[in-house]
Design a protein around this motif. Structure first.
Motif, mmCIF file in Angstrom:
data_model
loop_
_atom_site.group_PDB
_atom_site.id
_atom_site.type_symbol
_atom_site.label_atom_id
_atom_site.label_comp_id
_atom_site.label_asym_id
_atom_site.label_seq_id
_atom_site.Cartn_x
_atom_site.Cartn_y
_atom_site.Cartn_z
ATOM 1 N N ILE A 1 25.949 26.942 37.320
ATOM 2 C CA ILE A 1 26.339 25.721 38.024
ATOM 3 C C ILE A 1 25.138 24.851 38.384
ATOM 4 C CG2 ILE A 1 27.454 24.827 40.107
ATOM 5 C CD1 ILE A 1 29.277 27.291 40.005
ATOM 6 N N ALA A 2 24.174 25.421 39.114
ATOM 7 C CA ALA A 2 23.020 24.624 39.544
ATOM 8 C C ALA A 2 22.167 24.177 38.361
ATOM 9 C CB ALA A 2 22.176 25.427 40.526
ATOM 10 N N ASN A 3 21.817 25.110 37.472
ATOM 11 C CA ASN A 3 20.892 24.795 36.375
ATOM 12 C C ASN A 3 21.597 24.247 35.137
ATOM 13 O OD1 ASN A 3 19.032 25.780 38.177
ATOM 14 N ND2 ASN A 3 18.603 27.659 37.071
ATOM 15 N N GLN A 4 22.453 25.064 34.496
ATOM 16 C CA GLN A 4 23.140 24.604 33.284
ATOM 17 C C GLN A 4 24.119 23.465 33.586
ATOM 18 O OE1 GLN A 4 24.956 27.972 31.331
ATOM 19 N NE2 GLN A 4 23.076 29.170 31.353
ATOM 20 N N GLY A 5 24.753 23.514 34.750
ATOM 21 C CA GLY A 5 25.732 22.487 35.118
ATOM 22 C C GLY A 5 25.110 21.174 35.516
ATOM 23 N N GLY A 6 23.815 21.179 35.843
ATOM 24 C CA GLY A 6 23.098 19.945 36.129
ATOM 25 C C GLY A 6 23.343 19.336 37.489
ATOM 26 N N ILE A 7 23.930 20.093 38.428
ATOM 27 C CA ILE A 7 24.162 19.517 39.759
ATOM 28 C C ILE A 7 23.224 20.106 40.809
ATOM 29 C CG2 ILE A 7 26.568 18.993 39.264
ATOM 30 C CD1 ILE A 7 27.414 21.406 40.881
ATOM 31 N N LEU B 1 25.834 24.228 46.384
ATOM 32 C CA LEU B 1 26.152 24.532 47.785
ATOM 33 C C LEU B 1 27.330 23.703 48.275
ATOM 34 C CD1 LEU B 1 22.895 25.042 49.934
ATOM 35 C CD2 LEU B 1 24.788 26.639 49.589
ATOM 36 N N ILE B 2 27.386 22.450 47.858
ATOM 37 C CA ILE B 2 28.516 21.590 48.242
ATOM 38 C C ILE B 2 29.807 22.141 47.642
ATOM 39 C CG2 ILE B 2 29.522 19.292 47.992
ATOM 40 C CD1 ILE B 2 26.620 18.202 47.963
ATOM 41 N N ALA B 3 29.767 22.540 46.369
ATOM 42 C CA ALA B 3 30.948 23.123 45.716
ATOM 43 C C ALA B 3 31.361 24.416 46.406
ATOM 44 C CB ALA B 3 30.646 23.387 44.240
ATOM 45 N N THR B 4 30.382 25.213 46.796
ATOM 46 C CA THR B 4 30.661 26.457 47.512
ATOM 47 C C THR B 4 31.350 26.177 48.841
ATOM 48 O OG1 THR B 4 28.723 27.530 46.516
ATOM 49 C CG2 THR B 4 29.601 28.520 48.529
ATOM 50 N N THR B 5 30.872 25.161 49.550
ATOM 51 C CA THR B 5 31.449 24.816 50.858
ATOM 52 C C THR B 5 32.897 24.346 50.720
ATOM 53 O OG1 THR B 5 29.263 24.162 51.680
ATOM 54 C CG2 THR B 5 31.180 23.380 52.906
ATOM 55 N N ILE B 6 33.138 23.442 49.771
ATOM 56 C CA ILE B 6 34.500 22.907 49.577
ATOM 57 C C ILE B 6 35.470 24.019 49.182
ATOM 58 C CG2 ILE B 6 35.930 21.376 48.171
ATOM 59 C CD1 ILE B 6 33.479 19.514 47.976
ATOM 60 N N SER B 7 35.062 24.859 48.229
ATOM 61 C CA SER B 7 35.940 25.950 47.790
ATOM 62 C C SER B 7 36.174 26.958 48.911
ATOM 63 C CB SER B 7 35.341 26.654 46.579
ATOM 64 O OG SER B 7 34.104 27.273 46.887
ATOM 65 N N SER B 8 35.169 27.160 49.766
ATOM 66 C CA SER B 8 35.306 28.095 50.885
ATOM 67 C C SER B 8 36.315 27.593 51.909
ATOM 68 C CB SER B 8 33.944 28.309 51.563
ATOM 69 O OG SER B 8 33.026 28.910 50.680
ATOM 70 N N MET C 1 31.124 19.898 38.764
ATOM 71 C CA MET C 1 31.396 19.959 40.199
ATOM 72 C C MET C 1 32.836 20.387 40.461
ATOM 73 S SD MET C 1 30.067 19.584 43.153
ATOM 74 C CE MET C 1 30.571 19.382 44.852
ATOM 75 N N TYR C 2 33.781 19.788 39.770
ATOM 76 C CA TYR C 2 35.196 20.037 40.038
ATOM 77 C C TYR C 2 35.671 21.353 39.404
ATOM 78 C CZ TYR C 2 34.436 15.176 41.110
ATOM 79 O OH TYR C 2 33.914 14.021 41.634
ATOM 80 N N ILE C 3 35.143 21.644 38.218
ATOM 81 C CA ILE C 3 35.491 22.909 37.569
ATOM 82 C C ILE C 3 34.974 24.083 38.391
ATOM 83 C CG2 ILE C 3 35.128 24.341 35.520
ATOM 84 C CD1 ILE C 3 34.944 21.755 33.894
ATOM 85 N N SER C 4 33.743 23.948 38.919
ATOM 86 C CA SER C 4 33.142 25.042 39.690
ATOM 87 C C SER C 4 33.895 25.294 40.995
ATOM 88 C CB SER C 4 31.664 24.746 39.980
ATOM 89 O OG SER C 4 31.517 23.571 40.749
ATOM 90 N N ILE C 5 34.405 24.227 41.612
ATOM 91 C CA ILE C 5 35.195 24.403 42.841
ATOM 92 C C ILE C 5 36.427 25.255 42.547
ATOM 93 C CG2 ILE C 5 36.660 23.220 44.530
ATOM 94 C CD1 ILE C 5 34.673 20.877 44.425
ATOM 95 N N PHE C 6 37.131 24.918 41.453
ATOM 96 C CA PHE C 6 38.332 25.663 41.070
ATOM 97 C C PHE C 6 37.998 27.121 40.742
ATOM 98 C CE2 PHE C 6 41.117 27.062 37.529
ATOM 99 C CZ PHE C 6 42.305 27.154 38.246
#
Length: 486
Positions: free
Chosen positions: A118-124, A130-137, A294-299
């Motif tokens: 997510i951070a490296n290959q996903g480019g965010i 961390l933002i994706a982790t927070t939203i999904s949590s 971002m959105y795929i990782s949240i799901f």
């Protein structure tokens, strides 16, 4: 006769003490037939078996690049502080409020995905991760409060729950074998289906294996604290070898146990604030929100965390009932606290929090109540002051402890209804995919799909709960999304 009278008198005094002591009454020591000695030993055992996360989490998240500058990385020292703090708070609250000996810390597997996929290959960057982790949590927490998790747990047959527990037993045994040095690792730290370089790993393999089989022997001889004794003994040996010889293999296996100049420098703790500050500054960065990652990782995070944590809690509860001889239902408070911990962790700068199957180490040593969690939690708090020492524990030793617990957890395999095709298929694929994908959640996903297909094949589809069919649909979407993530 006098000895019997003395024994009965001592037992009576002990029972009276536990009934009158406020702490013992609060944690219901009498109901669980436990004592302060058992709880303390159990709590310490759990902490020692989880100690590896204090080095693994900073090491993995420390490789996550910044979205603002690929040459900048998440501060590992700050991740260490966040790991210790969140593990302390979450484990303490679980013990006091839910009264179960189940410890929490950042989840293994999700932390590797956080950094590399997510951070490296996903480019965010780590900020976006961390933002994706927070939203999904937050979404995960809402799902737990609404009792959706309880409904899903009840929708699956008991044998599938047992299969999840057995799968986790094999999974953590595999994790332990990898940490002991038996199996080769990829650049990301994930295992490869190949034996490692024995010339380089033999010291860790030998010491870890001695600790493992020593603990097994002491356990079956009813020794009061086999894991603690063997871990401490192995740790002392590792420290001596690491500090008296420069042999390449010794340093590769026990290098973490070598005393270094500036060992007590706490300046890197400042990274705790810089990680959070950088994430806050990048919150509105359009680069983060413009990427599908971002959105795929949240799901994906929601699915993985939901079933990883739920499966672990269920299997630990089964082991607790087996060890105590009771039949306690999984507490809804424990589910809510577990979910709340994920929000806390992401807010303080770590990947998703989860209940740890290593809690079974403490349970096997006598832990029955939340008081053991209090002891475990203070171990994490103490690690902030003594982090140079705690970081010296070699992976091969914590790995030996997890393999030991895996040997205990697979006992339930005999109780699975293998004669039922749909159950057998679900159980088989659950266990298989947990190991080969190095993910508890993936095993549960494929296992439930296989269970549904088996029910169709044997004309028992009507016996499958409607929620399971909904899960199958969600799982297919998850697998497609996962493909795009990679």
């Amino acid at each position: 006769m006098n000895k019997n009278k003395t024994f009965k008198a001592d037992k009576s005094l002990k029972q009276n003490y536990l009934q009158n002591n406020k702490i013992a009454k609060y944690f219901k020591f009498s109901d669980f037939n436990t004592s302060f000695k058992k709880e303390i030993i159990g709590g310490i055992s759990t902490f020692l078996s989880m100690i590896y996360i204090l080095s693994v989490e900073p090491n993995l998240l420390g490789k996550a690049q910044s979205v603002a500058d690929p040459n900048q990385f998440m501060n590992a020292g700050g991740v260490f502080v966040a790991t210790a703090l969140t593990s302390f708070v979450a484990t303490f609250i679980m013990g006091v409020c839910a009264n179960v000996p189940i410890a929490l810390a950042p989840s293994m597997g999700l932390n590797a995905m956080f950094s590399f996929n997510i951070a490296n290959q996903g480019g965010i960057g780590y900020e976006g991760a961390l933002i994706a982790t927070t939203i999904s949590s937050i979404i995960f927490c809402i799902m737990s409060v609404t009792k959706l998790r309880v409904m899903l747990i009840k929708s699956l047959p008991h044998s599938i729950h047992l299969a999840i527990g057995v799968g986790i037993g094999f999974f953590i045994a595999y994790v332990g074998i990898v940490n002991m040095g038996w199996v080769e690792k990829s650049a990301s730290g994930l295992p490869v289906a190949n034996l490692s370089n024995f010339k380089l790993n033999y010291p860790g393999i030998i010491l870890g294996t001695v600790v493992l089989f020593g603990a097994i022997i002491l356990f079956y001889k009813k020794f009061f604290a086999p894991i603690i004794v063997m871990l401490i003994g192995g740790f002392i040996i590792a420290i001596i070898l690491a500090n008296v010889t420069d042999n390449e293999a010794i340093q590769h296996s026990f290098g973490a146990a070598k005393w270094k100049a500036g060992q007590w420098n706490y300046d890197e703790f400042k990274g705790f604030f810089s990680n959070l500050e950088n994430t806050y500054k990048q919150f509105l960065n359009p680069v983060i929100w413009a990427k599908p990652t971002m959105y795929i990782s949240i799901f994906i995070f929601i699915i993985l965390n939901f079933f990883d944590a739920t499966g672990t809690l269920t299997s630990v509860n089964i082991e607790m009932n087996r060890a105590s001889g009771l039949n306690q239902q999984l507490s809804h408070k424990a589910l809510v606290i577990d979910a709340g911990a994920t929000v806390l962790g992401s807010g303080l700068g770590v990947s998703h929090m989860a209940c740890y199957t290593e809690s079974c180490v403490g349970i096997m040593q006598g832990a029955r109540t939340g008081f053991a969690n209090i002891i475990t939690s203070f171990g994490f708090l103490l690690s902030l002051a003594l982090f140079p020492i705690f970081r010296m524990m070699p992976d091969c030793l914590s790995g030996a402890a997890t393999v030991f617990i895996g040997t205990v957890m697979i006992k339930s395999i005999m109780d699975i209804e293998w004669s039922k095709t749909e159950i057998g298929l679900g159980a088989f694929f659950t266990i298989l995919f947990m190991i080969i994908t190095y993910s508890i959640a993936n095993g549960i996903v494929v296992g439930i799909i296989a269970y549904s297909i088996g029910a169709i094949a044997t004309k028992r589809a009507k016996q499958v709960h409607y929620l399971v069919w909904i899960l199958d649909f969600v799982f297919v979407i998850y697998l497609v999304a996962y493909a795009f993530m990679n």
